[in-house]
Scaffold this active site. Structure first.
Site, PDB file in Angstrom:
ATOM      1  N   CYS A  23       0.832  -1.202   0.000  1.00  0.00           N
ATOM      2  CA  CYS A  23       0.000   0.000   0.000  1.00  0.00           C
ATOM      3  C   CYS A  23       0.865   1.250   0.000  1.00  0.00           C
ATOM      4  CB  CYS A  23      -0.918   0.004   1.219  1.00  0.00           C
ATOM      5  SG  CYS A  23      -2.010  -1.436   1.311  1.00  0.00           S
ATOM      6  N   GLY A 125       2.155  -2.336   4.557  1.00  0.00           N
ATOM      7  CA  GLY A 125       2.838  -3.528   5.038  1.00  0.00           C
ATOM      8  C   GLY A 125       1.844  -4.629   5.343  1.00  0.00           C
TER       9      GLY A 125
END
Length: 508
Positions: A23, A125
């Site tokens: 992301c 993450g």
């Protein structure tokens, strides 16, 4: 009206899934600036890191307003929606789902009320102790007689709930800044977090520093972003990276920094290979230069007699340039890519489906015909794309097709923010390089060595996570049944026999 999913990865076959990105996160503290628009353009620069949903939260000092939806940044926001987000602090997120389904409830930033106000949080993450965190959420003190529940099924919302629900020994609610060090010490995996309350912008990075996170300076404020390229687009100057294990707070009193864990650097080497933008710098090394150097080293490790070096656009281009430089073989454009690469929601007809890769690429026949080609790409996952590419180049008249890959064979799954195919689907799992080359129909196939790839980054080998290539993970992993993208959905579906973890995520 139906929407395409808008994914911008380099998949070239309809339905073929390549490595999906992590992301992108962005945060800004800048009184007097249009922070929502700064965040929009920052997310635009980070769109390659996640294309499933996008969101922005803004605080005006008294309340936080969150706007998020499914789709690309440009699909989610317009002048009207950005104009409604007025304030001096903002947090933004572009998501690819690594834990939790791709649904609106899992879009970020997450939001939660606290005893002292509220919190909005974005996460880049993936965590490996999600089940443990869910149990911690279930054990949080009850508020008004009710247990803490989360309405999402992702690891991010669990962290948000933990930050919001901490109390001291006397049962007094802690502020976010007081709660953060203890909570972050309990979180394991990859996390680059950007979050805020009504008055302060926060950032934190896991002790291994697996995913990048950088700090920038505006004339009237500060910026935190996943990549340095996002600083450039909003006019911020690069200050430094957020250190592994570091916690940063920014408000009217300036910038404060503390450490919640000792730094044990293990940056993701795949950021250099594919994930990050080529104009980004990570750990003092430019990503584009690393990719060109990977191509040079690949040429020295695996030379071949050929007439032309071409890239699989766009991902293989820097390495192809490096390969051509080191080999002395001319670099050329043998393939033309359709600039509108987002997947369509209209299903191709059978005739078009059979053409497959031509939806995205078309060969320059006059350039290719009769040539011995070196085709450079960044990685091979299943191999279906490369197989179709070899077939198309031969149909265009290529005399020979030699494939060169600027990363080693991907043999192991990633649990830290990259969604590869399952290990059973990875073509390099259980097949030799010669067998893979034969399967692709190539005249030859070669990958760069792990050491060659690492040396191209100029980062010390012990400071890089290479797990997807060599299986050496930077931390101990839980049992396999406690890992997986749909872990919390699976727990939730367990019904009356659900665990405490499932109870924590059961929707009110």
């Amino acid at each position: 009206m139906p929407r395409g999913d808008g994914r911008l990865n380099h998949d070239l076959l309809p339905g073929e899934k390549g490595p999906q990105d992590a992301c992108g996160v962005f945060g800004v503290w800048a009184p007097g600036e249009e922070v929502a628009k700064l965040t929009y353009f920052g997310l635009y620069a980070l769109q390659h890191r996640g294309q499933e949903s996008a969101g922005i939260a803004v605080s005006n000092g008294s309340q936080i307003l969150v706007f998020k939806d499914m789709g690309l940044v440009s699909q989610v926001f317009d002048e009207t929606s950005l104009g409604s987000l007025q304030g001096h602090i903002a947090v933004g997120h572009a998501r690819y789902s690594t834990t939790g389904a791709s649904v609106w409830e899992n879009a970020q930033p997450t939001f939660r009320a606290t005893a002292h106000g509220s919190i909005a949080l974005g996460h880049n993450g993936n965590l490996v102790n999600t089940a443990e965190l869910a149990e911690l959420v279930a054990d949080l003190p009850k508020q008004d007689g009710r247990s803490t529940r989360v309405a999402a099924t992702n690891d991010t919302d669990l962290v948000t709930a933990l930050l919001a629900g901490q109390v001291d020994a006397d049962g007094k609610p802690l502020t976010i800044e007081e709660a953060a060090p203890a909570v972050l010490q309990k979180v394991r995996g990859a996390f680059s977090l950007v979050f805020m309350n009504e008055h302060t912008l926060y950032a934190a990075r896991d002790p291994q520093g697996i995913r990048p996170l950088v700090l920038g300076r505006l004339e009237r404020g500060w910026v935190v972003a996943s990549e340095s390229a996002a600083l450039d687009i909003c006019g911020a100057s690069f200050v430094r990276e957020i250190e592994p294990g570091e916690f940063v707070a920014i408000d009217e009193n300036g910038l404060r920094t503390s450490r919640f864990a000792e730094a044990k650097p293990k940056g993701c080497v795949f950021e250099y290979v594919y994930l990050a933008r080529p104009d980004t710098d990570i750990a003092g090394r430019n990503v584009y230069l690393s990719r060109v150097e990977m191509g040079r080293r690949l040429a020295k490790e695996s030379p071949v007699d050929a007439d032309l070096v071409i890239a699989t656009p766009e991902s293989g281009t820097p390495a192809a340039i490096g390969y051509a430089e080191a080999s002395g073989i001319p670099f050329g454009s043998g393939l033309v890519k359709n600039a509108y690469v987002g997947r369509t929601f209209i299903q191709p007809s059978q005739t078009i489906r059979q053409l497959g890769i031509r939806l995205k690429l078309n060969p320059l026949k006059d350039v290719i015909k009769g040539k011995r080609l070196v085709v450079v790409d960044d990685s091979i996952v299943r191999g279906n794309t490369q197989r179709a590419l070899v077939r198309m180049l031969r149909e265009a008249g290529a005399a020979e097709v030699h494939i060169r890959i600027s990363s080693p064979p991907v043999k192991w799954p990633c649990f830290f923010g990259i969604d590869f195919a399952t290990r059973a689907e990875l073509i390099a799992n259980g097949m030799s390089i010669e067998e893979i080359g034969a399967s692709l129909g190539a005249d030859s196939l070669a990958y760069i060595s792990i050491d060659g790839m690492i040396e191209a980054t100029t980062i010390a080998k012990p400071n890089l996570c290479r797990a997807c290539f060599d299986g050496e993970y930077p931390m101990e992993l839980p049992d396999p049944e406690l890992l997986g993208k749909q872990l919390l959905e699976t727990e939730l579906a367990a019904g009356p026999a659900a665990t405490a973890a499932a109870d924590a995520i059961r929707r009110p």
